[in-house]
Motif scaffolding. Structure first.
Motif, PDB file in Angstrom:
ATOM      1  N   ASP A  80       0.731   7.035  -5.262  1.00  0.00           N
ATOM      2  CA  ASP A  80       1.280   5.704  -5.515  1.00  0.00           C
ATOM      3  C   ASP A  80       0.201   4.875  -6.220  1.00  0.00           C
ATOM      4  O   ASP A  80      -0.911   4.731  -5.700  1.00  0.00           O
ATOM      5  CB  ASP A  80       1.695   5.054  -4.184  1.00  0.00           C
ATOM      6  CG  ASP A  80       2.278   3.681  -4.374  1.00  0.00           C
ATOM      7  OD1 ASP A  80       3.495   3.591  -4.621  1.00  0.00           O
ATOM      8  OD2 ASP A  80       1.507   2.696  -4.288  1.00  0.00           O
ATOM      9  N   LYS A  82      -0.124   1.639  -6.784  1.00  0.00           N
ATOM     10  CA  LYS A  82      -0.582   0.424  -6.091  1.00  0.00           C
ATOM     11  C   LYS A  82      -1.560   0.772  -4.970  1.00  0.00           C
ATOM     12  O   LYS A  82      -2.547   0.061  -4.766  1.00  0.00           O
ATOM     13  CB  LYS A  82       0.613  -0.359  -5.558  1.00  0.00           C
ATOM     14  CG  LYS A  82       0.248  -1.724  -5.033  1.00  0.00           C
ATOM     15  CD  LYS A  82       1.482  -2.510  -4.654  1.00  0.00           C
ATOM     16  CE  LYS A  82       1.125  -3.884  -4.136  1.00  0.00           C
ATOM     17  NZ  LYS A  82       2.318  -4.642  -3.743  1.00  0.00           N
ATOM     18  N   GLU A  83      -1.295   1.855  -4.260  1.00  0.00           N
ATOM     19  CA  GLU A  83      -2.213   2.270  -3.193  1.00  0.00           C
ATOM     20  C   GLU A  83      -3.589   2.620  -3.765  1.00  0.00           C
ATOM     21  O   GLU A  83      -4.614   2.270  -3.187  1.00  0.00           O
ATOM     22  CB  GLU A  83      -1.653   3.467  -2.438  1.00  0.00           C
ATOM     23  CG  GLU A  83      -0.504   3.127  -1.520  1.00  0.00           C
ATOM     24  CD  GLU A  83       0.070   4.353  -0.829  1.00  0.00           C
ATOM     25  OE1 GLU A  83      -0.533   5.448  -0.921  1.00  0.00           O
ATOM     26  OE2 GLU A  83       1.133   4.216  -0.206  1.00  0.00           O
ATOM     27  N   LEU A  85      -4.891   1.535  -6.658  1.00  0.00           N
ATOM     28  CA  LEU A  85      -5.514   0.290  -7.119  1.00  0.00           C
ATOM     29  C   LEU A  85      -6.111  -0.489  -5.952  1.00  0.00           C
ATOM     30  O   LEU A  85      -7.237  -0.992  -6.042  1.00  0.00           O
ATOM     31  CB  LEU A  85      -4.496  -0.577  -7.861  1.00  0.00           C
ATOM     32  CG  LEU A  85      -4.112  -0.135  -9.261  1.00  0.00           C
ATOM     33  CD1 LEU A  85      -2.910  -0.945  -9.754  1.00  0.00           C
ATOM     34  CD2 LEU A  85      -5.276  -0.267 -10.221  1.00  0.00           C
ATOM     35  N   GLN A  86      -5.371  -0.577  -4.854  1.00  0.00           N
ATOM     36  CA  GLN A  86      -5.851  -1.334  -3.693  1.00  0.00           C
ATOM     37  C   GLN A  86      -7.077  -0.654  -3.084  1.00  0.00           C
ATOM     38  O   GLN A  86      -8.032  -1.328  -2.693  1.00  0.00           O
ATOM     39  CB  GLN A  86      -4.752  -1.501  -2.650  1.00  0.00           C
ATOM     40  CG  GLN A  86      -5.124  -2.478  -1.556  1.00  0.00           C
ATOM     41  CD  GLN A  86      -5.447  -3.859  -2.101  1.00  0.00           C
ATOM     42  OE1 GLN A  86      -4.611  -4.488  -2.746  1.00  0.00           O
ATOM     43  NE2 GLN A  86      -6.668  -4.331  -1.865  1.00  0.00           N
ATOM     44  N   HIS A 133      -5.001  -5.877 -12.805  1.00  0.00           N
ATOM     45  CA  HIS A 133      -3.756  -5.122 -12.649  1.00  0.00           C
ATOM     46  C   HIS A 133      -3.077  -5.425 -11.318  1.00  0.00           C
ATOM     47  O   HIS A 133      -1.838  -5.496 -11.265  1.00  0.00           O
ATOM     48  CB  HIS A 133      -4.009  -3.631 -12.853  1.00  0.00           C
ATOM     49  CG  HIS A 133      -4.112  -3.290 -14.307  1.00  0.00           C
ATOM     50  ND1 HIS A 133      -3.157  -2.593 -14.976  1.00  0.00           N
ATOM     51  CD2 HIS A 133      -5.043  -3.627 -15.243  1.00  0.00           C
ATOM     52  CE1 HIS A 133      -3.485  -2.482 -16.247  1.00  0.00           C
ATOM     53  NE2 HIS A 133      -4.642  -3.102 -16.426  1.00  0.00           N
ATOM     54  N   LEU A 134      -3.835  -5.628 -10.260  1.00  0.00           N
ATOM     55  CA  LEU A 134      -3.231  -6.042  -8.984  1.00  0.00           C
ATOM     56  C   LEU A 134      -2.575  -7.417  -9.119  1.00  0.00           C
ATOM     57  O   LEU A 134      -1.486  -7.655  -8.595  1.00  0.00           O
ATOM     58  CB  LEU A 134      -4.269  -6.038  -7.859  1.00  0.00           C
ATOM     59  CG  LEU A 134      -4.669  -4.661  -7.339  1.00  0.00           C
ATOM     60  CD1 LEU A 134      -5.868  -4.791  -6.402  1.00  0.00           C
ATOM     61  CD2 LEU A 134      -3.499  -3.973  -6.649  1.00  0.00           C
ATOM     62  N   ILE A 137       0.686  -6.999 -10.970  1.00  0.00           N
ATOM     63  CA  ILE A 137       1.722  -6.505 -10.055  1.00  0.00           C
ATOM     64  C   ILE A 137       2.293  -7.654  -9.244  1.00  0.00           C
ATOM     65  O   ILE A 137       3.514  -7.774  -9.080  1.00  0.00           O
ATOM     66  CB  ILE A 137       1.166  -5.401  -9.126  1.00  0.00           C
ATOM     67  CG1 ILE A 137       0.895  -4.126  -9.922  1.00  0.00           C
ATOM     68  CG2 ILE A 137       2.118  -5.133  -7.962  1.00  0.00           C
ATOM     69  CD1 ILE A 137       0.118  -3.064  -9.168  1.00  0.00           C
ATOM     70  N   ASN A 138       1.433  -8.528  -8.744  1.00  0.00           N
ATOM     71  CA  ASN A 138       1.900  -9.676  -7.949  1.00  0.00           C
ATOM     72  C   ASN A 138       2.745 -10.641  -8.773  1.00  0.00           C
ATOM     73  O   ASN A 138       3.685 -11.237  -8.258  1.00  0.00           O
ATOM     74  CB  ASN A 138       0.713 -10.417  -7.330  1.00  0.00           C
ATOM     75  CG  ASN A 138       0.088  -9.639  -6.200  1.00  0.00           C
ATOM     76  OD1 ASN A 138       0.739  -8.847  -5.527  1.00  0.00           O
ATOM     77  ND2 ASN A 138      -1.203  -9.838  -5.995  1.00  0.00           N
ATOM     78  N   TYR A 142       6.189  -4.820  -8.752  1.00  0.00           N
ATOM     79  CA  TYR A 142       5.691  -3.458  -8.872  1.00  0.00           C
ATOM     80  C   TYR A 142       6.523  -2.614  -9.833  1.00  0.00           C
ATOM     81  O   TYR A 142       5.982  -1.864 -10.638  1.00  0.00           O
ATOM     82  CB  TYR A 142       5.629  -2.815  -7.483  1.00  0.00           C
ATOM     83  CG  TYR A 142       4.922  -1.490  -7.437  1.00  0.00           C
ATOM     84  CD1 TYR A 142       3.700  -1.300  -8.073  1.00  0.00           C
ATOM     85  CD2 TYR A 142       5.477  -0.414  -6.746  1.00  0.00           C
ATOM     86  CE1 TYR A 142       3.040  -0.082  -8.022  1.00  0.00           C
ATOM     87  CE2 TYR A 142       4.824   0.809  -6.689  1.00  0.00           C
ATOM     88  CZ  TYR A 142       3.621   0.964  -7.331  1.00  0.00           C
ATOM     89  OH  TYR A 142       2.963   2.175  -7.287  1.00  0.00           O
ATOM     90  N   TYR A 145       5.681  -3.442 -13.336  1.00  0.00           N
ATOM     91  CA  TYR A 145       4.360  -2.919 -13.655  1.00  0.00           C
ATOM     92  C   TYR A 145       4.433  -1.435 -13.990  1.00  0.00           C
ATOM     93  O   TYR A 145       3.843  -0.969 -14.968  1.00  0.00           O
ATOM     94  CB  TYR A 145       3.389  -3.144 -12.486  1.00  0.00           C
ATOM     95  CG  TYR A 145       2.031  -2.541 -12.711  1.00  0.00           C
ATOM     96  CD1 TYR A 145       1.082  -3.204 -13.495  1.00  0.00           C
ATOM     97  CD2 TYR A 145       1.690  -1.299 -12.177  1.00  0.00           C
ATOM     98  CE1 TYR A 145      -0.169  -2.641 -13.722  1.00  0.00           C
ATOM     99  CE2 TYR A 145       0.445  -0.741 -12.401  1.00  0.00           C
ATOM    100  CZ  TYR A 145      -0.478  -1.417 -13.177  1.00  0.00           C
ATOM    101  OH  TYR A 145      -1.715  -0.858 -13.418  1.00  0.00           O
TER     102      TYR A 145
END
Length: 152
Positions: A80, A82-83, A85-86, A133-134, A137-138, A142, A145
């Motif tokens: 994933d 987003k995972e 990136l986080q 990029h985070l 997404i916000n 998502y 993105y």
């Protein structure tokens, strides 16, 4: 800092970067298969940079007369975006200050210190990219993105 301590630090960074380079190549393959070509390209770019950093550490160990070590550090693989990136963002919180501390510990070795300062600069640029990029997404969501990162 004595030679043994320098070599130990350089070996730790080299092993970590060799390992993360491999993990990011895996991420590139995973995300490319998902159709997220732009994000896969970024993962591959990171993989290449990390391999170069590992190789520089190894070359510096040899130049100092030390012995490079072989090894790997287990890496978490993400499916994933987003995972991933986080996780990267979270790692920067402690990682960049820790690298600054390491760089400053090479007070009698300006070649290694300058090398680490270059590594820090690269990490700060990657951190900026991740945070951008985070934030994107916000702002757009998502799904939007992921469409932006795809090949369409």
């Amino acid at each position: 800092m004595n030679l043994e301590e320098k070599v130990k630090i350089l070996n730790e960074f080299a092993k970590d970067w060799y390992s993360t380079s491999q993990a990011d190549r895996i991420h590139a393959a995973i995300f490319r298969k998902q159709g997220l070509v732009k994000f896969a390209d970024k993962c591959m770019e990171e993989a290449k940079e990390e391999l170069e950093e590992a190789e520089k550490c190894t070359a510096r160990i040899v130049a100092l007369g030390g012995k490079p070590e072989y090894g790997s550090i287990p890496q978490q693989i993400h499916y994933d975006v987003k995972e991933l990136l986080q996780r990267w963002a979270d790692e920067f919180v402690e990682g960049i200050p820790a690298m600054n501390k390491v760089a400053n510990s090479f007070d009698d070795d300006y070649v290694t210190r300058d090398m680490f300062n270059e590594f820090i600069k690269d990490e700060e640029e990657h951190c900026e990219w991740v945070n951008k990029h985070l934030d994107f997404i916000n702002r757009v969501g998502y799904e939007n993105y992921l469409l932006e990162m795809s090949e369409i």
